[in-house]
Design a protein around this motif. Structure first.
Motif, mmCIF file in Angstrom:
data_model
loop_
_atom_site.group_PDB
_atom_site.id
_atom_site.type_symbol
_atom_site.label_atom_id
_atom_site.label_comp_id
_atom_site.label_asym_id
_atom_site.label_seq_id
_atom_site.Cartn_x
_atom_site.Cartn_y
_atom_site.Cartn_z
ATOM 1 N N LYS A 1 41.422 33.331 46.438
ATOM 2 C CA LYS A 1 41.407 33.480 44.984
ATOM 3 C C LYS A 1 40.866 34.864 44.642
ATOM 4 O O LYS A 1 39.690 35.161 44.881
ATOM 5 N N THR A 2 41.725 35.681 44.076
ATOM 6 C CA THR A 2 41.368 37.044 43.710
ATOM 7 C C THR A 2 41.842 37.308 42.289
ATOM 8 O O THR A 2 42.510 36.473 41.666
ATOM 9 N N ARG A 3 41.513 38.491 41.785
ATOM 10 C CA ARG A 3 42.011 38.885 40.464
ATOM 11 C C ARG A 3 43.536 38.783 40.405
ATOM 12 O O ARG A 3 44.093 38.246 39.440
ATOM 13 N N ASP A 4 44.204 39.280 41.437
ATOM 14 C CA ASP A 4 45.672 39.226 41.471
ATOM 15 C C ASP A 4 46.178 37.787 41.434
ATOM 16 O O ASP A 4 47.208 37.504 40.823
ATOM 17 N N TYR B 1 44.866 35.170 39.915
ATOM 18 C CA TYR B 1 44.824 34.629 38.562
ATOM 19 C C TYR B 1 45.799 35.346 37.634
ATOM 20 O O TYR B 1 46.427 34.706 36.776
ATOM 21 N N GLU B 2 45.936 36.645 37.796
ATOM 22 C CA GLU B 2 46.914 37.363 36.973
ATOM 23 C C GLU B 2 48.324 36.817 37.211
ATOM 24 O O GLU B 2 49.086 36.588 36.274
ATOM 25 N N ALA C 1 46.711 35.975 31.736
ATOM 26 C CA ALA C 1 45.308 35.687 32.041
ATOM 27 C C ALA C 1 44.410 35.711 30.815
ATOM 28 O O ALA C 1 43.444 34.951 30.719
ATOM 29 N N PRO D 1 36.550 36.461 39.910
ATOM 30 C CA PRO D 1 37.894 37.050 39.877
ATOM 31 C C PRO D 1 38.688 36.667 38.634
ATOM 32 O O PRO D 1 39.521 37.444 38.168
ATOM 33 N N ALA D 2 38.432 35.484 38.070
ATOM 34 C CA ALA D 2 39.116 35.098 36.832
ATOM 35 C C ALA D 2 38.656 35.986 35.678
ATOM 36 O O ALA D 2 39.464 36.411 34.844
ATOM 37 N N GLU E 1 37.559 39.012 36.001
ATOM 38 C CA GLU E 1 38.154 40.330 36.265
ATOM 39 C C GLU E 1 39.601 40.390 35.773
ATOM 40 O O GLU E 1 40.071 41.448 35.333
ATOM 41 N N ALA E 2 40.289 39.263 35.836
ATOM 42 C CA ALA E 2 41.676 39.201 35.381
ATOM 43 C C ALA E 2 41.781 39.149 33.858
ATOM 44 O O ALA E 2 42.871 39.298 33.311
ATOM 45 N N SER F 1 40.418 36.469 31.995
ATOM 46 C CA SER F 1 40.375 35.076 31.536
ATOM 47 C C SER F 1 38.961 34.682 31.128
ATOM 48 O O SER F 1 37.980 35.350 31.464
#
Length: 234
Positions: A154-157, A159-160, A170, A186-187, A189-190, A192
């Motif tokens: 699970k990373t920023r990418d 969730y995006e 997001a 990470p959410a 960062e996206a 959200s």
């Protein structure tokens, strides 16, 4: 009525919707008993954690990687003299984990039922594909979700991509989970919103600091409080 700017809610699975980490804890205690003649429990735990950290990029998250890390650690602490019978016991412990019962956490079913009509609900979990599918099926919760995504990490990418695929991006989504490292940071960062639902146990590799100053960070004691967060956002 759902807030106009929020259309999609992602939910973590393990230790957010049902118990999971407690089975790892019980298996580690069983593992410590098997290796009691070779290592103190504290030292064994440290070496096992180091093996798990090394092996994440090879095996990913989940019970199978954990089992292989236990075997690797056992070989190390016994200087390669580990009896085959103990390897068999470790493998059996791993198999037991893969069949453990699914017990949902308090307020989960009623919360999902209440939200499913107003939001797109997406289950976002990481781990072994077959094991996660088994747990989702056994939980009886799958019908509440617009989509289920089992991801390697699970990373920023992550969730995006997923909130664009299953929602309106997001910025119009919220992620709910027990892990600050995987579900929350990470959410955020996206772009959200993120709601932290602490669990009684947290794997050491999922520890992180709370982003308390972030205006899209929220925390609840249990999922039953999620509706209050959503109501306050209207």
């Amino acid at each position: 009525m759902a807030p106009s700017r929020l259309t999609t809610i992602g939910f973590d699975a393990d230790d957010t919707l049902w118990h999971n980490e407690r089975f790892y804890k019980l298996t580690q205690e069983r593992f410590a008993g098997l290796l009691a003649a070779y290592s103190e429990p504290e030292s064994l735990e440290e070496r096992l954690l180091a093996a798990e950290r090394r092996n994440l990029r090879h095996y990913g998250y989940g019970i199978k990687g954990f089992t292989l890390s236990m075997i690797e650690t056992a070989i190390e602490v016994t200087d390669g003299t580990l009896p085959a019978s103990v390897i068999g016991e470790i493998l059996e412990a791993g198999r037991d984990m893969l069949s453990h019962p699914i017990e949902t956490l308090p307020h989960v079913k009623e919360t999902l039922s209440a939200l499913a009509g107003d939001f797109r609900l997406v289950l976002i979990t990481k781990g072994d594909l077959f094991d996660q599918e088994r747990k989702i099926a056994a939980s009886g919760l799958g019908e509440h979700f617009h989509a289920v995504e089992i991801v390697p990490d699970k990373t920023r990418d992550t969730y995006e991509t997923l909130f664009a695929r299953h929602g309106d991006g997001a910025e119009r989504a919220m992620m709910v989970g027990n892990s600050l490292k995987s579900d929350i940071l990470p959410a955020l960062e996206a772009g959200s919103h993120a709601v932290h639902v602490p669990y009684e146990l947290t794997w050491a590799l999922e520890h992180a600091n709370e982003p308390v100053a972030h205006d899209r960070f929220h925390q609840v004691a249990h999922l039953g409080e999620l509706n209050g967060i959503l109501a306050g956002m209207q």
